[in-house]
Design a protein around this motif. Sequence first.
Motif, PDB file in Angstrom:
ATOM      1  N   GLU A  10       0.843  -1.194   0.000  1.00 47.29           N
ATOM      2  CA  GLU A  10       0.000   0.000   0.000  1.00 47.29           C
ATOM      3  C   GLU A  10       0.882   1.249   0.000  1.00 47.29           C
ATOM      4  OE1 GLU A  10      -3.443   0.408  -0.099  1.00 47.29           O
ATOM      5  OE2 GLU A  10      -3.264  -1.680  -0.714  1.00 47.29           O
ATOM      6  N   LEU A  12       2.236   4.889   1.211  1.00 47.72           N
ATOM      7  CA  LEU A  12       2.477   5.375   2.567  1.00 47.72           C
ATOM      8  C   LEU A  12       1.214   6.019   3.133  1.00 47.72           C
ATOM      9  CD1 LEU A  12       6.044   6.893   2.127  1.00 47.72           C
ATOM     10  CD2 LEU A  12       5.425   4.839   3.376  1.00 47.72           C
ATOM     11  N   PRO A  13       1.035   5.966   4.459  1.00 50.78           N
ATOM     12  CA  PRO A  13      -0.183   6.507   5.084  1.00 50.78           C
ATOM     13  C   PRO A  13      -0.477   7.964   4.725  1.00 50.78           C
ATOM     14  CG  PRO A  13       1.047   5.203   6.664  1.00 50.78           C
ATOM     15  CD  PRO A  13       1.906   5.308   5.424  1.00 50.78           C
ATOM     16  N   ARG A  16      -2.296   8.027   1.467  1.00 50.89           N
ATOM     17  CA  ARG A  16      -3.662   7.501   1.635  1.00 50.89           C
ATOM     18  C   ARG A  16      -4.559   8.512   2.337  1.00 50.89           C
ATOM     19  NH1 ARG A  16      -1.088   2.790   3.564  1.00 50.89           N
ATOM     20  NH2 ARG A  16      -1.999   3.183   5.589  1.00 50.89           N
ATOM     21  N   SER A  17      -4.014   9.238   3.306  1.00 55.93           N
ATOM     22  CA  SER A  17      -4.837  10.201   4.052  1.00 55.93           C
ATOM     23  C   SER A  17      -5.268  11.381   3.191  1.00 55.93           C
ATOM     24  CB  SER A  17      -4.082  10.697   5.290  1.00 55.93           C
ATOM     25  OG  SER A  17      -3.011  11.547   4.917  1.00 55.93           O
ATOM     26  N   ASP A  67       7.169   6.671  -2.268  1.00 54.54           N
ATOM     27  CA  ASP A  67       5.792   6.694  -1.781  1.00 54.54           C
ATOM     28  C   ASP A  67       5.104   5.342  -1.962  1.00 54.54           C
ATOM     29  OD1 ASP A  67       5.798   9.332  -0.828  1.00 54.54           O
ATOM     30  OD2 ASP A  67       5.410  10.116  -2.832  1.00 54.54           O
ATOM     31  N   GLN A  69       6.828   2.620  -1.458  1.00 51.83           N
ATOM     32  CA  GLN A  69       7.642   1.769  -0.582  1.00 51.83           C
ATOM     33  C   GLN A  69       8.446   0.729  -1.369  1.00 51.83           C
ATOM     34  OE1 GLN A  69       5.833   0.851   3.351  1.00 51.83           O
ATOM     35  NE2 GLN A  69       3.916   1.500   2.363  1.00 51.83           N
TER      36      GLN A  69
END
Length: 133
Positions: A10, A12-13, A16-17, A67, A69
Amino acid sequence: MLAQRPFLPEPLPLARSRRAARGDEVQDVAALLLDHADASAGTPAEILHMAETVAVACLGDNHLWQDLQLASRTELSALMRHWFPSLVARNAKDMKWKKFLYKQLCEREEIFVCKAPSCAVCTDHSVCFGPEV
């Protein structure tokens, strides 16, 4: 190295935010990717997942490979070649992926915001095409 059918973790958080506030942008980038997807790269669901994952990762602050990963830009380029080969062919001068994707979106809308008449003479050339560390 990437497997036969590369998948991603996924984004990075942080990326996603940001999706809720920038959903239209994610849709635009995903649509661009889907327009260049190789139908034989995976199932339609896998191709859609890859396009959306890359599009969401574009919302991050780092290089796209970071981004996502991934270990390097080389891994990202291999992933792009597998899933979106006709888009890779358009990036013949090896522009950094995030910049390239957004440049493609601008060109679709006939929005040309480059400071110079060509990338070769632009003062930001090293920012777009230089090595990533």
